[in-house]
Scaffold this active site. Structure first.
Site, PDB file in Angstrom:
ATOM      1  N   LYS A 201       7.274  -3.343   2.460  1.00 59.15           N
ATOM      2  CA  LYS A 201       7.533  -4.775   2.665  1.00 59.15           C
ATOM      3  C   LYS A 201       9.034  -5.088   2.667  1.00 59.15           C
ATOM      4  O   LYS A 201       9.850  -4.250   2.319  1.00 59.15           O
ATOM      5  CB  LYS A 201       6.797  -5.609   1.611  1.00 59.15           C
ATOM      6  CG  LYS A 201       5.271  -5.392   1.614  1.00 59.15           C
ATOM      7  CD  LYS A 201       4.576  -5.911   2.865  1.00 59.15           C
ATOM      8  CE  LYS A 201       3.213  -5.306   3.113  1.00 59.15           C
ATOM      9  NZ  LYS A 201       2.118  -5.861   2.374  1.00 59.15           N
TER      10      LYS A 201
HETATM   11  C1  LIG Z   1       0.640  -5.877   2.137  1.00 59.81           C
HETATM   12  C2  LIG Z   1      -0.184  -7.094   2.345  1.00 59.81           C
HETATM   13  C3  LIG Z   1      -1.015  -7.609   1.333  1.00 59.81           C
HETATM   14  C4  LIG Z   1      -1.323  -6.886   0.064  1.00 59.81           C
HETATM   15  O1  LIG Z   1      -0.274  -6.455  -0.651  1.00 59.81           O
HETATM   16  P1  LIG Z   1      -0.362  -5.113  -1.571  1.00 59.81           P
HETATM   17  O2  LIG Z   1       0.849  -5.268  -2.410  1.00 59.81           O
HETATM   18  O3  LIG Z   1      -0.308  -3.951  -0.656  1.00 59.81           O
HETATM   19  O4  LIG Z   1      -1.622  -5.194  -2.351  1.00 59.81           O
HETATM   20  C5  LIG Z   1      -1.661  -8.811   1.562  1.00 59.81           C
HETATM   21  N1  LIG Z   1      -1.530  -9.451   2.734  1.00 59.81           N
HETATM   22  C6  LIG Z   1      -0.772  -8.980   3.734  1.00 59.81           C
HETATM   23  C7  LIG Z   1      -0.657  -9.742   5.007  1.00 59.81           C
HETATM   24  C8  LIG Z   1      -0.094  -7.769   3.585  1.00 59.81           C
HETATM   25  O5  LIG Z   1       0.624  -7.275   4.588  1.00 59.81           O
END
Ligand SMILES: *Cc1c(COP(=O)(O)O)cnc(C)c1O
Length: 394
Positions: A201
């Site tokens: 991210k």
């Molecule tokens: C990555 C992601 C999540 C979940 O996050 P994690 O930290 O991987 O559990 C939720 N929504 C979207 C759109 C994502 O890209």
């Protein structure tokens, strides 16, 4: 209901065995974070509302315009706690966009509610407000817009709909660190905003997530939901009062180490997002004259727009005539590894809920199925950090 006829995977171009020309450094590594990590390690304050966690949660929330931040293990737990804080559960429906990471829909399932998939807009690839209106039923409890890749969902139109029908709004901002809509931070338009800090991210601590809110009562419920019922500020083993009896609480805590990494990245977030925006404009200026390629539109009032990825859409002539695989392969051979999108959740290879546990809104989700699922490739955000000569080679 549209039948899930084929499963979607979002493998990168590795199958074509191309070597990337340049591999931008991600996740970010800094000497200052390494030093702070060592200090926190030696301090022994590793978890349980550590000073590092408190500082990060407060600063991240404030930088997006929120009074409260509740730091957690990941950006799926945050979505679940947001739903629990609102008391959403069995018998409720929650509207989610068809294009998102499966976690958005699974969080709805985890609290016992039913995810209802609604189609996305052709230009922003985010939840289409005009289709949301048609999907609302007496059971609808909330809307969870997702600001996806490099676009923001139309918050004003979605909030107006939510107000008209008495619905909660939880913004999934897993891709939208540092973005603003009409001058207000992502995640503060809905009652709760949820962010992920998973390794890929835009801010990354390996794993992690945060809920932000301006509502004191919601902040308390979210905090307790992730911390086995303890209130904020409690000392381990000394809970003076318990959570409300309707609130199911978990241990979704994260640690001080993640918080240290994220505080370090938060310092430079604003300037990095600015750079992402200007490099996006530069790339667009180079491809503007190539017929048949378009870039996902920013949100109508997004400034700055946040970026998890830059999405290229090949749905106009002459590109529309080529199978996406051929385009993907040709670009990989030039040394640029793009990815397919997530595709519609209900076709994702990791999504296995039986059809009686979710709903696809009437008319199906043709934009998510066809435009996002079969005509779009994405460039990870870290490429937008590159300097201009690299951008030119992209
Ligand atoms: C990555 C992601 C999540 C979940 O996050 P994690 O930290 O991987 O559990 C939720 N929504 C979207 C759109 C994502 O890209």
């Amino acid at each position: 209901m549209a039948a899930a006829s084929s499963k979607h995977t979002n493998n990168q171009g590795d199958a074509y065995s191309a070597q990337p020309l340049i591999r931008p450094a991600w996740p970010p590594i800094s000497r200052s974070a390494a030093e702070r990590l060592q200090e926190v390690y030696l301090s022994g304050h590793w978890s349980f509302n550590s000073p590092a966690e408190q500082a990060f949660a407060r600063d991240f929330a404030a930088s997006h315009g929120a009074r409260h931040g509740v730091f957690m293990a990941n950006g799926t737990a945050t979505l679940e706690c947001a739903l629990r804080a609102y008391g959403i559960g069995k018998g409720d429906e929650v509207i989610v966009p068809a294009l998102t990471w499966p976690a958005t829909a699974m969080a709805v399932h985890y609290v016992g509610a039913t995810p209802v998939f609604v189609d996305i807009e052709h230009d922003t690839l985010c939840l289409d407000p005009s289709r949301v209106a048609d999907a609302i039923t007496p059971r609808t409890a909330a809307i969870m817009p997702v600001h996806i890749y490099g676009g923001m969902a139309d918050l004003e139109r979605l909030l107006a709909l939510a107000a008209k029908h008495g619905l909660k709004v939880i913004e999934d901002c897993a891709h939208m660190h540092g973005a603003k809509w009409a001058g207000r931070g992502a995640g503060t338009w809905g009652g709760i905003g949820s962010f992920s800090f998973q390794q890929s991210k835009t801010m990354a601590s390996g794993e992690g997530g945060i809920c932000i809110t301006n509502d004191d009562d919601l902040a308390d419920r979210i905090y307790r939901a992730k911390h086995i019922g303890y209130a904020d500020g409690s000392v381990q083993g000394a809970a003076s009062n318990g959570p409300p009896s309707d609130l199911l609480c978990h241990n979704f805590r994260s640690t001080a180490f993640q918080a240290v990494l994220l505080s370090d990245q938060l310092t430079g977030l604003g300037s990095r997002i600015e750079q992402y925006n200007s490099n996006r404009d530069l790339i667009e200026s180079y491809i503007r004259d190539i017929p048949g390629i378009r870039i996902q539109s920013r949100g109508r009032l997004a400034d700055p727009q946040g970026y998890y990825a830059l999405a290229f859409i090949f749905d106009e002539e002459p590109m529309a005539a080529f199978d996406l695989q051929v385009i993907h392969q040709a670009i990989s051979r030039e040394g640029l590894l793009l990815s397919k999108t997530y595709g519609p959740v209900y076709r994702h290879v990791l999504y296995t809920l039986p059809p009686n546990q979710y709903r696809i809104s009437d008319g199906g989700c043709p934009v998510a199925d066809i435009v996002a699922g079969t005509r779009t490739l994405t460039l990870p955000h870290q490429w937008l950090m590159a300097d201009q000569h690299i951008i030119r080679s992209i």
